[in-house]
Design a protein around this motif. Structure first.
Motif, PDB file in Angstrom:
ATOM      1  N   ALA A   5       3.951   2.896   1.535  1.00  0.00           N
ATOM      2  CA  ALA A   5       2.537   2.523   1.620  1.00  0.00           C
ATOM      3  C   ALA A   5       1.669   3.556   0.904  1.00  0.00           C
ATOM      4  O   ALA A   5       0.744   3.197   0.158  1.00  0.00           O
ATOM      5  CB  ALA A   5       2.116   2.381   3.077  1.00  0.00           C
ATOM      6  N   GLU A   6       1.962   4.840   1.100  1.00  0.00           N
ATOM      7  CA  GLU A   6       1.189   5.881   0.425  1.00  0.00           C
ATOM      8  C   GLU A   6       1.352   5.788  -1.083  1.00  0.00           C
ATOM      9  O   GLU A   6       0.375   5.951  -1.837  1.00  0.00           O
ATOM     10  CB  GLU A   6       1.624   7.263   0.917  1.00  0.00           C
ATOM     11  N   TYR A  33      -0.968   4.388  -6.345  1.00  0.00           N
ATOM     12  CA  TYR A  33      -0.933   3.521  -7.522  1.00  0.00           C
ATOM     13  C   TYR A  33      -2.252   2.748  -7.668  1.00  0.00           C
ATOM     14  O   TYR A  33      -2.728   2.522  -8.770  1.00  0.00           O
ATOM     15  CB  TYR A  33       0.249   2.558  -7.411  1.00  0.00           C
ATOM     16  N   ALA A  34      -2.839   2.383  -6.535  1.00  0.00           N
ATOM     17  CA  ALA A  34      -4.114   1.665  -6.542  1.00  0.00           C
ATOM     18  C   ALA A  34      -5.307   2.615  -6.641  1.00  0.00           C
ATOM     19  O   ALA A  34      -6.447   2.202  -6.492  1.00  0.00           O
ATOM     20  CB  ALA A  34      -4.226   0.800  -5.289  1.00  0.00           C
ATOM     21  N   GLY A  71     -11.612   3.214  -1.940  1.00  0.00           N
ATOM     22  CA  GLY A  71     -10.866   4.390  -2.338  1.00  0.00           C
ATOM     23  C   GLY A  71     -10.007   4.995  -1.244  1.00  0.00           C
ATOM     24  O   GLY A  71      -9.511   6.109  -1.393  1.00  0.00           O
ATOM     25  N   MET A  72      -9.845   4.253  -0.132  1.00  0.00           N
ATOM     26  CA  MET A  72      -9.025   4.762   0.962  1.00  0.00           C
ATOM     27  C   MET A  72      -7.933   3.766   1.322  1.00  0.00           C
ATOM     28  O   MET A  72      -8.159   2.562   1.356  1.00  0.00           O
ATOM     29  CB  MET A  72      -9.879   5.031   2.201  1.00  0.00           C
ATOM     30  N   LEU A  73      -6.773   4.322   1.590  1.00  0.00           N
ATOM     31  CA  LEU A  73      -5.661   3.554   2.128  1.00  0.00           C
ATOM     32  C   LEU A  73      -5.807   3.604   3.640  1.00  0.00           C
ATOM     33  O   LEU A  73      -5.878   4.687   4.218  1.00  0.00           O
ATOM     34  CB  LEU A  73      -4.339   4.193   1.696  1.00  0.00           C
ATOM     35  N   HIS A  74      -5.874   2.456   4.271  1.00  0.00           N
ATOM     36  CA  HIS A  74      -6.012   2.407   5.726  1.00  0.00           C
ATOM     37  C   HIS A  74      -4.709   1.913   6.329  1.00  0.00           C
ATOM     38  O   HIS A  74      -4.339   0.751   6.176  1.00  0.00           O
ATOM     39  CB  HIS A  74      -7.166   1.485   6.128  1.00  0.00           C
ATOM     40  N   ILE A  75      -3.978   2.819   6.979  1.00  0.00           N
ATOM     41  CA  ILE A  75      -2.738   2.442   7.664  1.00  0.00           C
ATOM     42  C   ILE A  75      -3.161   1.805   8.980  1.00  0.00           C
ATOM     43  O   ILE A  75      -3.736   2.466   9.850  1.00  0.00           O
ATOM     44  CB  ILE A  75      -1.829   3.669   7.920  1.00  0.00           C
TER      45      ILE A  75
END
Length: 149
Positions: A99-100, A105-106, A73-77
Motif C-alpha cells: 500500500a505504501e 507511486y501516486a 497527497g496523503m495515503l490513508h490506511i
C-alpha cells in the motif's frame, strides 16, 4: 504455504466482513459488532478505495487484507487485518509495504492511519514501521499516526 497478494474480488466480501466483525470492530469504541449500518456500508467503503488481499495460491480463506485511499497527497490506511492464525508471518508487513509503495507511486507525501487505543499490538507494529503518533482523540479513543513516504 504459497501466498498471493491480489486485488479484491466480489467472492472475498463475506470473508472481509467476517474479519472486520471479529478482528477490527471489537477494538472500536464507537462501533458494535452488531451495528447493521456499519456492516451494510462496507461494500461502498471498499469501492471508495483500493484493497489488497493475501490468500493462499491454491485457494482457501483470506489470510488478511489492507484497504486504503488517497486524498490530497496523503495515503490513508483505512483497515489492515491479518487472520489471527497467520499473524507474525510477515503478511501484514507485506500488505502495508505494498500500500505504501502504491501511495509513493501516486506521489503521496505522507501515510496516515488511526489506531484504537486498546490495540497495543497495532500501535507497536506501526511504530516499528516508522509511524509516529501525532494526535490523540480521547472522545473516539483513537490516535492518529503518520509517516512520510
Amino acid at each position: 504455504m504459497d501466498i498471493q497478494y491480489r486485488s479484491i474480488m466480489p467472492a472475498d466480501m463475506q470473508e472481509l466482513v467476517r474479519l472486520i466483525r471479529t478482528e477490527l470492530i471489537p477494538m472500536s469504541y464507537t462501533v458494535s459488532p452488531d451495528d447493521a449500518t456499519v456492516i451494510a456500508g462496507l461494500p461502498d467503503r471498499f469501492r471508495s478505495g483500493a484493497t489488497i488481499v493475501a490468500s493462499p495460491k491454491n485457494g482457501g480463506k483470506l489470510l488478511g487484507f489492507i484497504h486504503y485511499g488517497q486524498l490530497q497527497g496523503m495515503l490513508h490506511i483505512d483497515m489492515l487485518v491479518v487472520n489471527p492464525q497467520h499473524r507474525r508471518s510477515g503478511i501484514g508487513l507485506k500488505l502495508l509495504k505494498q500500500a505504501e509503495q502504491n501511495g509513493k507511486y501516486a506521489r503521496n507525501l505522507m501515510s496516515v492511519l488511526y489506531v484504537d487505543d486498546v490495540n497495543e499490538k497495532a500501535r507497536r507494529f506501526y511504530t516499528r514501521e516508522g509511524y509516529e503518533p501525532v494526535r490523540h482523540h480521547p472522545e473516539l479513543k483513537v490516535t492518529l499516526f503518520t509517516k512520510p513516504l
